[in-house]
Each structure stands twice: as C-alpha cells, then as structure tokens.
Enzyme design. Structure first.
Site, PDB file in Angstrom:
ATOM      1  N   ASP A 129      -8.020  -4.238  -0.310  1.00  0.00           N
ATOM      2  CA  ASP A 129      -7.243  -5.463  -0.164  1.00  0.00           C
ATOM      3  C   ASP A 129      -5.903  -5.208   0.514  1.00  0.00           C
ATOM      4  O   ASP A 129      -5.491  -5.943   1.420  1.00  0.00           O
ATOM      5  CB  ASP A 129      -6.978  -6.080  -1.540  1.00  0.00           C
ATOM      6  CG  ASP A 129      -8.124  -6.943  -2.026  1.00  0.00           C
ATOM      7  OD1 ASP A 129      -8.407  -7.957  -1.381  1.00  0.00           O
ATOM      8  OD2 ASP A 129      -8.734  -6.607  -3.051  1.00  0.00           O
ATOM      9  N   ILE A 130      -5.198  -4.199   0.040  1.00  0.00           N
ATOM     10  CA  ILE A 130      -3.840  -3.962   0.531  1.00  0.00           C
ATOM     11  C   ILE A 130      -3.844  -3.600   2.007  1.00  0.00           C
ATOM     12  O   ILE A 130      -3.008  -4.079   2.792  1.00  0.00           O
ATOM     13  CB  ILE A 130      -3.149  -2.872  -0.317  1.00  0.00           C
ATOM     14  CG1 ILE A 130      -2.887  -3.415  -1.722  1.00  0.00           C
ATOM     15  CG2 ILE A 130      -1.849  -2.416   0.324  1.00  0.00           C
ATOM     16  CD1 ILE A 130      -2.464  -2.370  -2.731  1.00  0.00           C
TER      17      ILE A 130
END
Length: 395
Positions: free
Chosen positions: A168-169
């Site tokens: 995600d990051i």
C-alpha cells in the site's frame, strides 16, 4: 512561509491506506485535501483499532491536514455535487476497484468532460489494464504476488510478510509522485491526465536487486535473513549486550572496520580484499568480525565506529525509535490535538524543504466535520439546500 502545493485543490475519494497515504503527502505539502466519505460510516479504516477515545489511531495517523465531508454517491444529487466540485478542483484521487467509478458515472472520461484540466489519479491492486485489473487486493495479497515475501525471512525459512504495509505505502508514494508530475505537465500545457498506479507494479519496481540477480543468474533469490545478498559485511553482529548492524559497503570502509578492531592484516588478506572475495569467503570472514564485536557493548561499538566513519546502528524497537534524539530533532514524531481523541502523537513530515517546508497544521478530521463548510464555500450552497440534502440522505 509558503507551502509547495498551496492553492492546489484535491478531492480525495480514497480509503484505508494506499490512496490516503498519497493524499496525506499532498496535504502535508500544503494542498487543500477534501476527503469525501460515506455518510454514517466513513473510510473503512475508521473501524481499525487501536482506538483513542473512540477514534481510530490508524485513521488519525494518515489523514492529518485533511478536511472531511460526506457524500452518498449512490444518490444523483450527490454525484451532481461532486461534478460541481470537479469543475473547481485540480486533482481527484480514488482507489476503488477499476470499473467502480465508471459504474457510478464518474470515470475519468466523464470527469475530463467537466474539467479537461483535471488530474485523475487511481491507485488499485493491479491497475486499470491487464488480466488482473478487476481483481480486489489488499497489502498481504500484493506482497505475496509481488515477490517481496519470497525474499524476506530467515535463510531456509518460509516467505515472510514485511511488517509495514509496503504494498500500500509504495503505491501511495508512486501515486503522489505521479500527481506531482502531472501537475508540472499541466502547468506547462494546461492539460490534465490520468495517473494509473498499481500496487503490484510498485512491488516490481522496488525489487531492483532481486530482479537484477534473477536475470543475471537465472535463479530466483530466496530469503537470506538479515544478511545482504551482495555486500559483505552488511548485517547485524552480536555484541556483549545485544546486536549492532555494521554496513561496510566498500573496500575502504572494510579497511576502516578492521582498523577499529586493531586487525588491519585481515583487510590485507587476499581472501577479503574485494567485495566479491568477501562474498566468496563469507563463512570464514563472519566469525572474525563476531570475535571482535562480542568484546564490547553495542553503545561502545557505536561510538568507535561512528568516530571511524563506518556506517552502523542499533536495532531499535519502536519505543527506542520514537525517543531517538535524531528522530526527535528532525520532528519525525509530532503531537497534535484531536477534537475527540485529545493529544496524540503521529509521524511527522519526512520531506524537508528549505523554502516551502510542509507541516502538520491540523489533526485527522472527524467524519463529516467540514461538510457544511465545503458545501457553502466550495459549491456555494445555502443552509436550506444543505438541510434538504441531509433530509434526502445525500450527505
């Protein structure tokens, strides 16, 4: 002080992590980020613990500096409101499964008719093209499919998920970078565009060393524990009271390391003179280093190696990290006052800029905190019109 993205208006339809992380970066640099959430529910991550006075610490950590309004995009009047906002916005960001915005009648093709200059950024599991495009994904799925789990973990052990949600990051970082590039292009040409970022693509992009090794050798890399696969020494070593990571990334640093040990003859040994040789003779070299590092404490070695210019560091837990003087000096842990949760501490702004430093000016919003303000100031609605929208469950 001016902020780098001051004056940029961002409509944020994202939830959970990849999208909110991207818009957090934009908000930290001064963009006006309007987070559009589902009425009575909000971002899914508002339901993720732990909680402080009923507010999600997870949500608060990545939604600072934003405004929150609610819109029920299943209602036509809410869609019409969003289209009015798109006319005035610079950027719209979403991280729905591909096709969702089109089903709502709010896909890029529709929005660019309303505002040809709009930058439409979409972060999704697999992107808006390809055979997996419509598949749902979360971080764990993408870490598994993206190869990073296959090279993480102890040697001979099972593939291991990386602790932070790096799928995600990474997608959030690439989405923010894509938006910044699109804003620069828009400044030059007046044209908007679509930014399509895939979580899986992001994992491929950060596997530079592993992919390079595969194509060079034809063999898939496997977990190697804390040892670097190409550089020696570059890993933790036991001390008298714990461990210290030593990263002697070139021949000069290797010589400095053994000068600190008082054994420069090791650096002159034909078996260890170059990095390829140190890799080849790793099993012989490592015990020579451990023999020395076990003689002193971690702090003692930190001082000696720092003085010699040899990169090193302790293995901090989170408590040690947040109290580290370097982290504190760089304001990487900041305290903010939340209207419900009270005083909370969250990560700071990692990008330091000499002229347009970003900052955390306000905490994450409570659900719908700014709905009326935005509808009045951004859309120009009256109190009566806002009341009618509430009665129709549109906001």
């Amino acid at each position: 002080m001016d902020k780098a993205l001051e004056g940029i208006k961002v409509l944020d339809l994202t939830r959970v992590l990849a999208g909110p992380y991207a818009t957090m970066i934009l908000a930290d640099m001064g963009a006006e980020v309007i987070k559009i959430e589902i009425p009575n529910k909000g971002d899914d991550s508002r339901q993720f613990g732990p909680y402080i006075n009923g507010e999600s610490a997870y949500f608060m950590s990545i939604n600072r500096n934003k405004k929150s309004m609610t819109l029920n995009l299943k209602k036509q009047e809410s869609k019409d409101l969003l289209l009015k906002m798109v006319k005035e916005a610079d950027v719209i960001v979403e991280n729905y499964r591909p096709g969702t915005m089109e089903k709502l009648g709010l896909g890029y093709d529709k929005l660019k008719e309303v505002n040809p200059k709009i930058i439409y950024a979409a972060a999704s599991g697999f992107g808006h093209t390809g055979p997996y495009s419509k598949r749902p994904a979360y971080d764990g799925v993408v870490q598994a499919m993206g190869g990073i789990m296959s090279i993480t973990g102890q040697k001979g052990g099972k593939p291991t998920r990386v602790g932070p949600s790096i799928g995600d990051i990474t997608a959030g970082l690439f989405t923010a970078i894509g938006i910044l590039g699109a804003l620069n292009y828009k400044n030059k040409t007046g044209k908007g565009q679509k930014v399509d970022v895939s979580m899986l693509d992001g994992q491929v992009a950060i596997l530079e060393n592993a992919i390079a090794r595969y194509f060079a050798t034809g063999v898939s890399p496997e977990p190697a524990g804390n040892k670097h696969t190409s550089i020696v020494p570059f890993e933790p070593f036991e001390t008298s009271d714990g461990e210290i990571v030593i990263a002697a990334g070139n021949d000069n640093l290797f010589r400095k390391l053994f000068k600190v040990f008082g054994k420069e003859e090791v650096a002159d040994d034909e078996k260890f003179k170059t990095n390829p040789l140190r890799n080849e003779n790793y099993d012989e070299l490592r015990p020579l280093i451990v023999e020395e590092t076990k003689k002193k404490t971690t702090k003692e070695w930190q001082k000696l190696l720092d003085d010699a210019g040899v990169p090193n560091g302790p293995i901090n837990n989170i408590e040690m990290l947040v109290n580290d003087p370097q982290v504190q000096e760089r304001e990487m842990v900041v305290e903010v006052e939340h209207p419900t949760a009270g005083k909370i501490k969250i990560p700071g702004v990692p990008i330091k800029m000499s002229e347009t430093q970003g900052r955390i000016e306000k905490p994450a919003p409570v659900l719908g905190e700014h709905t009326e303000e935005i509808l009045k100031d951004f859309v120009g609605l009256s109190n009566e019109e806002i009341k009618e929208l509430r009665e129709n469950d549109a906001i």
